[in-house]
Design a protein around this motif. Structure first.
Motif, mmCIF file in Angstrom:
data_model
loop_
_atom_site.group_PDB
_atom_site.id
_atom_site.type_symbol
_atom_site.label_atom_id
_atom_site.label_comp_id
_atom_site.label_asym_id
_atom_site.label_seq_id
_atom_site.Cartn_x
_atom_site.Cartn_y
_atom_site.Cartn_z
ATOM 1 N N GLU A 39 37.896 -65.843 -11.404
ATOM 2 C CA GLU A 39 38.113 -64.843 -10.358
ATOM 3 C C GLU A 39 37.688 -63.463 -10.826
ATOM 4 O O GLU A 39 37.161 -62.667 -10.046
ATOM 5 C CB GLU A 39 39.605 -64.804 -9.958
ATOM 6 N N SER A 49 42.606 -64.732 -4.946
ATOM 7 C CA SER A 49 42.012 -65.629 -5.930
ATOM 8 C C SER A 49 41.115 -66.673 -5.278
ATOM 9 O O SER A 49 40.102 -67.076 -5.846
ATOM 10 C CB SER A 49 43.130 -66.322 -6.721
ATOM 11 N N GLY A 50 41.482 -67.105 -4.089
ATOM 12 C CA GLY A 50 40.712 -68.160 -3.438
ATOM 13 C C GLY A 50 39.602 -67.659 -2.531
ATOM 14 O O GLY A 50 39.007 -68.454 -1.794
ATOM 15 N N TRP A 51 39.297 -66.364 -2.573
ATOM 16 C CA TRP A 51 38.277 -65.818 -1.679
ATOM 17 C C TRP A 51 36.892 -66.295 -2.098
ATOM 18 O O TRP A 51 36.448 -66.056 -3.212
ATOM 19 C CB TRP A 51 38.341 -64.295 -1.683
ATOM 20 N N LYS A 52 36.192 -66.993 -1.210
ATOM 21 C CA LYS A 52 34.895 -67.581 -1.543
ATOM 22 C C LYS A 52 33.719 -66.794 -0.978
ATOM 23 O O LYS A 52 32.631 -66.800 -1.545
ATOM 24 C CB LYS A 52 34.830 -69.021 -1.009
ATOM 25 N N SER A 53 33.926 -66.129 0.144
ATOM 26 C CA SER A 53 32.828 -65.442 0.806
ATOM 27 C C SER A 53 32.364 -64.227 0.014
ATOM 28 O O SER A 53 33.157 -63.552 -0.638
ATOM 29 C CB SER A 53 33.246 -65.011 2.215
ATOM 30 N N GLU A 54 31.064 -63.958 0.064
ATOM 31 C CA GLU A 54 30.535 -62.738 -0.553
ATOM 32 C C GLU A 54 30.700 -61.539 0.364
ATOM 33 O O GLU A 54 30.530 -60.400 -0.055
ATOM 34 C CB GLU A 54 29.055 -62.932 -0.890
ATOM 35 N N TYR A 92 31.416 -58.639 -6.890
ATOM 36 C CA TYR A 92 31.604 -57.902 -5.638
ATOM 37 C C TYR A 92 31.607 -56.403 -5.885
ATOM 38 O O TYR A 92 30.947 -55.643 -5.157
ATOM 39 C CB TYR A 92 32.903 -58.301 -4.933
ATOM 40 N N ASP A 95 37.347 -60.402 7.563
ATOM 41 C CA ASP A 95 37.139 -60.500 6.121
ATOM 42 C C ASP A 95 37.656 -59.265 5.383
ATOM 43 O O ASP A 95 37.351 -59.060 4.216
ATOM 44 C CB ASP A 95 35.674 -60.759 5.767
ATOM 45 N N LYS A 136 33.938 -63.096 -10.420
ATOM 46 C CA LYS A 136 33.565 -62.894 -9.014
ATOM 47 C C LYS A 136 33.927 -61.482 -8.562
ATOM 48 O O LYS A 136 33.211 -60.881 -7.763
ATOM 49 C CB LYS A 136 34.266 -63.929 -8.134
ATOM 50 N N ARG A 137 35.020 -60.954 -9.093
ATOM 51 C CA ARG A 137 35.432 -59.599 -8.743
ATOM 52 C C ARG A 137 34.417 -58.573 -9.246
ATOM 53 O O ARG A 137 34.108 -57.608 -8.558
ATOM 54 C CB ARG A 137 36.821 -59.322 -9.336
#
Length: 281
Positions: A15, A148-153, A22, A245, A18-19
């Protein structure tokens, strides 16, 4: 977009990577400086057998092992952050905070940011992080919480604003303005407007919608009755129904003291929101 200084809390988890992705994409879009903030040992389990070693030699060995592990994790996180920042050709820096140090360290690293990006796990599971209320109150910087489970960009294409005509909500709208102006749609959700009829005016949500429209945002107003349901549930239901979102809210509280506790709506959204949450106070 007017964000020029963005801080992101980074760690060794998937996570965390991914953070960084973003935050780096946002910094690139805004031509902003990006600061990666790593809390050393924040992902270490609370209990470990080597906490109970006996004898000077064993204690020194345990401390050396802990230090080496910390340095390895920090080095790995730094490499990730610097690689992602370089790929985006960003002005970036990597900062390290020691767990167990003064809360001032976390505040200082957030104080000069237009936005602080943090993960949901930091607020609920990982040791070493200041509570969100302390961070908001001491730094004044808005916080973007990524689940934590956010998948979308995508974050901020369709935005839901929880509007209750309060000072906190007004501050949240102002802090979120770069996102609101850039969004394809913004929905102002007004729940049980009759409870604050004097502050809402003749048409609840109309004045703040006009304010946002003048800035170039594409705004719709939705008025709903909770009918006894928790307001947080109403917000989450609306966000899910419209495929939002990003949720924007003020950090509401009934307390007036500096060491306040968040109200029930804010705490529920912090814990359960499945979409990113931008908070201000």
């Amino acid at each position: 977009m007017t964000l020029k200084s963005i801080g992101v809390f980074v760690d060794a988890t998937p996570e965390g990577e991914k953070r960084i992705d973003y935050a780096a994409a946002l910094a690139h879009r805004c031509d902003a400086h990006l600061a990666g903030i790593h809390v050393v040992s924040a992902v270490r389990p609370e209990y470990r057998s080597d906490y109970y070693v006996i004898g000077e030699k064993a204690i020194r060995a345990a401390l050396a092992s802990q230090k080496a592990a910390d340095e390895a994790v920090t080095s790995d996180v730094r490499r990730r952050f610097e690689a992602i920042s370089a790929k985006r050709d960003l002005r970036a820096e990597f900062r390290v905070i020691r767990r167990g140090g003064p809360d001032d360290d976390l505040t200082l690293n957030s104080l000069h940011s237009d936005l602080v990006v943090i993960g949901q796990r930091e607020l609920q599971e990982l040791r070493g992080y200041t509570s969100p209320e302390k961070l908001l109150l001491s730094s004044g910087a808005p916080i973007l919480v990524i689940p934590s489970g956010w998948k979308s960009e995508s974050i901020g294409n369709k935005i839901l604003v929880g509007w209750n005509a309060s000072r906190e909500a007004r501050r949240a709208v102002a802090d979120a303005l770069p996102f609101l102006v850039a969004a394809s749609s913004v929905t102002l959700l007004v729940v049980d407007s009759e409870q604050r009829a004097g502050r809402h005016g003749e048409e609840p949500g109309a004045d703040i919608a006009l304010y946002l429209t003048r800035h170039g945002a594409r705004v719709e107003i939705e008025q709903v009755l909770s009918q006894g349901s928790p307001v947080a549930d109403v917000i989450l239901s609306c966000a899910a129904a419209h495929g939002m979102d990003l949720i924007v809210i003020g950090a509401y509280s009934h307390a007036r003291s500096v060491e306040m506790l968040f109200g029930g709506v804010t705490r529920t959204l912090l814990k359960l929101a499945p979409v990113p949450l931008l908070m201000s106070r």
